[in-house]
Design a protein around this motif. Structure first.
Motif, short mmCIF file in Angstrom:
data_model
loop_
_atom_site.label_atom_id
_atom_site.label_comp_id
_atom_site.label_asym_id
_atom_site.label_seq_id
_atom_site.Cartn_x
_atom_site.Cartn_y
_atom_site.Cartn_z
N MET A 146 21.44 -3.09 78.59
CA MET A 146 21.38 -2.42 77.30
C MET A 146 20.01 -2.56 76.67
O MET A 146 19.48 -1.61 76.06
N PHE A 147 19.38 -3.73 76.82
CA PHE A 147 18.03 -3.91 76.27
C PHE A 147 17.03 -2.99 76.97
O PHE A 147 16.13 -2.43 76.33
N ALA A 148 17.17 -2.84 78.28
CA ALA A 148 16.28 -1.94 79.01
C ALA A 148 16.47 -0.50 78.58
O ALA A 148 15.50 0.26 78.45
N VAL A 149 17.73 -0.11 78.31
CA VAL A 149 18.00 1.26 77.88
C VAL A 149 17.37 1.54 76.52
O VAL A 149 16.68 2.55 76.33
N PHE A 150 17.59 0.65 75.57
CA PHE A 150 17.06 0.88 74.22
C PHE A 150 15.55 0.69 74.17
O PHE A 150 14.90 1.20 73.25
N GLY B 228 22.56 -4.61 71.84
CA GLY B 228 21.46 -3.69 72.08
C GLY B 228 21.00 -3.01 70.81
O GLY B 228 19.80 -2.85 70.56
N LEU B 229 21.95 -2.61 69.97
CA LEU B 229 21.60 -1.99 68.70
C LEU B 229 20.95 -3.00 67.75
O LEU B 229 19.99 -2.68 67.05
N VAL C 265 23.10 8.87 69.49
CA VAL C 265 22.77 7.69 70.28
C VAL C 265 23.79 7.47 71.40
O VAL C 265 23.42 7.31 72.57
N LEU C 266 25.07 7.44 71.04
CA LEU C 266 26.10 7.12 72.04
C LEU C 266 26.14 8.10 73.21
O LEU C 266 26.22 7.66 74.37
#
Length: 293
Positions: free
Chosen positions: A177-181, A92-93, A207-208
């Protein structure tokens, strides 16, 4: 004034209730039948109420070591959960910025979702058997007869089975994770950098904490999907079995409510993990909300 319900509300509510009964009715039935008395069978009517079959379960079901299978499933599920969280968070990062080959890497990572599970299991099992053949040939060429005699197989709980489970859990973690970021506001990181924070400090303290509830959700998916998996494990685990595989095998040999007791235990573990994950995610979400404020 309270808003009146439309005419379609009650028919839709009844339909939704029927769906819930259809979805959870079998689970509830198995749970109830697991409390049959010592003379009880696999069907209704109930012949008394007791925890006899749970006690019978822990004493063992024939030659099957339920406790060992339970430990293997818990260990594998925990390792899969850790790898799913770490790899999903790292991806994701990384995918916050486009790079060469990012599209191909993304579609390759989630492609296993559309592949039949048994085909993936067979493919991974074949791959590790080819590794076995190659290693044995190498040991023979090197004259390492002692190592060759003691060598069994590379198929195992934390090799082939771990890889098979990650092909199932990792795509879900990546998509979450992609949706979150994709919705993440980079202004928080910019503010941290303006205040002198290093990239690690920005990740650790900004971030975390903001993505922590989603990370907990990924961990829950990783464990529960691994805990219940059968098809991707069947051809890739080697000479040991996880609890779901033992449960599948027992359905054709055990004719007592002990099989229902085992099914109830596995279901309770999944529900317990989900409840703990939801509670932790809620607590972390509240903390993140306070941090934004």
């Amino acid at each position: 004034m309270p808003q009146r319900r439309s005419r379609s509300f009650w028919p839709l509510a009844v339909l939704f209730g029927m769906f819930l009964v259809f979805l959870y009715g079998p689970v509830a039935t198995i749970f109830v039948l697991s409390f049959q008395g010592p003379a009880g069978g696999l069907t209704f009517p109930m012949r008394g109420w007791s925890t006899h079959w749970y006690a019978q379960l822990w004493q063992g079901l024939g030659t099957v070591d339920i406790a060992a299978a339970l430990r293997r499933s818990l260990a594998l599920g925990t390792v899969v959960m850790v790898f799913t969280v770490l790899l999903s968070l790292g991806a994701g990062l990384a995918f916050r910025k486009r790079f060469a080959g990012s599209d191909a890497l993304f579609y390759g990572a989630i492609g296993s979702l559309i592949m039949p599970s048994i085909i993936i299991s067979l493919g991974i099992g074949l791959q590790f058997r080819l590794i076995d053949a190659g290693l044995k040939h190498l040991l023979q060429a090197l004259g390492a007869e002692g190592l060759l005699e003691n060598y069994g197989t590379s198929l195992g709980l934390f090799t082939s089975a771990l890889g098979a489970h990650l092909t199932w859990t990792l795509p879900f973690g990546l998509l979450i994770m992609f949706a979150v970021f994709n919705r993440f506001n980079p202004a928080y990181e910019e503010a941290a950098r303006d205040l002198g924070a290093t990239p690690w400090q920005g990740f650790r303290h900004v971030v975390l904490p903001l993505v922590a509830p989603s990370v907990v959700g990924i961990g829950m998916f990783g464990f529960t999907l691994s805990w219940d998996e059968i098809a991707r494990t069947s051809q890739a685990i080697g000479d040991v079995n996880t609890l779901p595989l033992e449960l599948q095998g027992l359905t054709s040999t055990v004719t007592t409510p002990a099989i229902y007791a085992l099914g109830s235990v596995t279901t309770m573990v999944s529900l317990l993990v989900m409840a703990l994950a939801l509670l932790l995610a809620r607590l972390l979400g509240r903390r993140a909300g306070k941090a934004r404020a």
